[in-house]
Design a protein around this motif. Structure first.
Motif, PDB file in Angstrom:
ATOM      1  N   GLY A 290       0.793  -1.237   0.000  1.00 13.16           N
ATOM      2  CA  GLY A 290       0.000   0.000   0.000  1.00 13.16           C
ATOM      3  C   GLY A 290       0.819   1.277   0.000  1.00 13.16           C
ATOM      4  O   GLY A 290       0.257   2.373   0.070  1.00 13.16           O
ATOM      5  N   ILE A 291       2.148   1.156  -0.067  1.00 11.24           N
ATOM      6  CA  ILE A 291       3.006   2.345  -0.075  1.00 11.24           C
ATOM      7  C   ILE A 291       3.757   2.408  -1.409  1.00 11.24           C
ATOM      8  O   ILE A 291       4.349   1.410  -1.827  1.00 11.24           O
TER       9      ILE A 291
ATOM     10  N   ALA B 170       3.474   5.857   7.574  1.00 12.92           N
ATOM     11  CA  ALA B 170       2.656   5.556   6.390  1.00 12.92           C
ATOM     12  C   ALA B 170       1.541   4.579   6.754  1.00 12.92           C
ATOM     13  O   ALA B 170       0.405   4.727   6.298  1.00 12.92           O
ATOM     14  N   LYS B 171       1.847   3.608   7.601  1.00 12.48           N
ATOM     15  CA  LYS B 171       0.820   2.623   7.969  1.00 12.48           C
ATOM     16  C   LYS B 171      -0.322   3.267   8.744  1.00 12.48           C
ATOM     17  O   LYS B 171      -1.477   2.881   8.592  1.00 12.48           O
ATOM     18  N   VAL B 172      -0.011   4.236   9.581  1.00 11.94           N
ATOM     19  CA  VAL B 172      -1.081   4.949  10.300  1.00 11.94           C
ATOM     20  C   VAL B 172      -1.955   5.696   9.286  1.00 11.94           C
ATOM     21  O   VAL B 172      -3.187   5.657   9.356  1.00 11.94           O
TER      22      VAL B 172
ATOM     23  N   THR C 192       1.777  12.344   1.064  1.00  6.93           N
ATOM     24  CA  THR C 192       3.157  12.165   0.595  1.00  6.93           C
ATOM     25  C   THR C 192       4.143  12.411   1.748  1.00  6.93           C
ATOM     26  O   THR C 192       3.919  13.277   2.605  1.00  6.93           O
ATOM     27  N   ILE C 193       5.230  11.654   1.739  1.00  9.65           N
ATOM     28  CA  ILE C 193       6.253  11.781   2.784  1.00  9.65           C
ATOM     29  C   ILE C 193       7.621  11.893   2.120  1.00  9.65           C
ATOM     30  O   ILE C 193       7.981  11.050   1.288  1.00  9.65           O
TER      31      ILE C 193
ATOM     32  N   PHE D 248      -2.158   1.734  -3.842  1.00 13.01           N
ATOM     33  CA  PHE D 248      -1.355   2.375  -2.791  1.00 13.01           C
ATOM     34  C   PHE D 248      -2.102   3.583  -2.233  1.00 13.01           C
ATOM     35  O   PHE D 248      -2.966   4.157  -2.904  1.00 13.01           O
ATOM     36  N   GLY D 249      -1.789   3.918  -0.984  1.00 18.51           N
ATOM     37  CA  GLY D 249      -2.494   5.020  -0.322  1.00 18.51           C
ATOM     38  C   GLY D 249      -1.563   6.086   0.206  1.00 18.51           C
ATOM     39  O   GLY D 249      -2.021   7.137   0.672  1.00 18.51           O
ATOM     40  N   VAL D 250      -0.250   5.845   0.171  1.00 16.49           N
ATOM     41  CA  VAL D 250       0.735   6.816   0.651  1.00 16.49           C
ATOM     42  C   VAL D 250       1.944   6.751  -0.277  1.00 16.49           C
ATOM     43  O   VAL D 250       2.340   5.659  -0.697  1.00 16.49           O
ATOM     44  N   LEU D 251       2.505   7.907  -0.591  1.00 17.91           N
ATOM     45  CA  LEU D 251       3.701   7.952  -1.446  1.00 17.91           C
ATOM     46  C   LEU D 251       4.886   8.458  -0.626  1.00 17.91           C
ATOM     47  O   LEU D 251       4.761   9.447   0.105  1.00 17.91           O
ATOM     48  N   VAL D 252       6.017   7.763  -0.750  1.00 15.89           N
ATOM     49  CA  VAL D 252       7.256   8.189  -0.079  1.00 15.89           C
ATOM     50  C   VAL D 252       8.265   8.563  -1.164  1.00 15.89           C
ATOM     51  O   VAL D 252       8.485   7.783  -2.100  1.00 15.89           O
TER      52      VAL D 252
END
Ligand code: COA
Length: 281
Positions: free
Chosen positions: A18-19, A204-206, A108-109, A54-58
């Motif tokens: 998911g990332i 990201a998991k949170v 995004t992170i 995916f729900g979060v981008l790093v």
């Protein structure tokens, strides 16, 4: 999935649990941003933005650098040699992918693993959250080679840090490490390099547990209200929530139900269980 590499090999992504992990992959040039990198990173971000796996981008860098800023040879010298048209095109390519990232659909992170200079403050600020290795180095090096911090870097340091630190940072051309960057507000936290990926994954998991429509509305709101009067912000936020209801009309109702009726969670202590949420009407 395996890493997908951009046509010239200067950017890449892979999606895991998911990332989306997006990489600057020009480590031999310390991930400095050439027109090619800017074009391919923009294309990559656009290509994956609305995928639902995916729900979060790093955003991070391969090697010892996050990004050493603009490419002095290809972005500055070679574009200048070609003339104004090439300069404007190179600027537009850079600014457009940072803008896309500022308003990206997913949270995004920035995971700042090493050098972060000048133009790299563009994507740094574009990311909603930022975590750095304690020994990462941040610098507005522009003054050291004879220009002002452009590409919005002057604006960004004033947005993130206070007046005195901004002025010192921009005028002195001295670097600060990840710890100081966190004290100044350039990043949320600095952790030891060997813990950086774990900490970013934890965050990201949170985020993955939260309602995605509410997250997009929230990240846009936090950026927008900074430039609004109180009354304008109040009005914008009413309308932004009503617009969010168009995309997800059940999330908040389910959240209230699980708290008030089912008593299965407390909003003060975490997110409601999205898996029980009925499909939006
Ligand atoms: N533009 C163009 N080339 C760059 C670059 C940049 N911003 N940053 C690094 N490179 C190139 C170097 O020219 C070198 O190329 P070469 O192998 O063909 O000689 C290669 O990347 C490796 O860089 P090097 O300086 O040898 O690495 P280092 O680890 O010793 O130092 C830095 C790393 C980041 C401190 C140093 O490369 C640097 O000062 N870069 C410029 C930072 C900057 O001012 N950026 C502009 C902000 S707008």
């Amino acid at each position: 999935m395996t890493k997908v590499i951009s046509p010239s090999g200067v950017a890449a992504y892979e999606i895991k649990d998911g990332i989306a992990w997006v990489y600057f992959t020009r480590s031999e040039k310390r991930n400095c941003m050439s027109p090619t990198l800017n074009k391919e990173m923009g294309d990559l971000l656009a290509e994956i933005e609305f995928r639902d796996d995916f729900g979060v981008l790093v955003l991070t860098g391969e090697g010892t650098s996050w990004s050493a800023g603009m490419d002095l040879k290809e972005y500055f010298r070679e574009a200048e040699a070609k003339g104004l048209g090439a300069i404007r095109e190179a600027q537009a390519q850079a600014y457009s992918w940072w803008r896309k990232l500022r308003w990206y659909q997913k949270p995004t992170i920035a995971m700042v693993n090493g050098w972060c200079f000048g133009g790299a403050y563009g994507p740094l600020f574009a990311c909603d959250l930022a975590f750095a290795a304690e020994d990462a180095q941040f610098g507005l090096s522009e003054i050291n080679w004879g220009i002002l911090p452009g590409g919005a870097a002057s604006k960004i340091i004033r947005e993130l840090a206070n007046f005195r630190n901004s002025m010192y940072h921009a005028m002195m051309g001295e670097n600060v490490d990840g710890k100081t960057a966190a004290q100044w507000g350039l990043v949320n936290e600095a952790v030891s390099a060997d813990r950086l990926e774990d900490r970013v994954t934890e965050v990201a998991k949170v985020l993955l547990e939260k309602n995605p429509v509410a997250l997009k509305a929230t990240k846009d709101a936090i950026r927008r209200v900074g430039e609004m009067t109180y009354d304008n912000a109040e009005d914008y936020l009413v309308r932004a929530q009503e617009a969010a209801n168009y995309f997800d009309n059940m999330g908040r109702k389910e959240g209230i139900k699980q708290f008030i009726d089912d008593k299965t969670f407390k909003p003060g202590l975490g997110a409601y269980d999205k898996s029980k949420q009925p499909v939006s009407e």
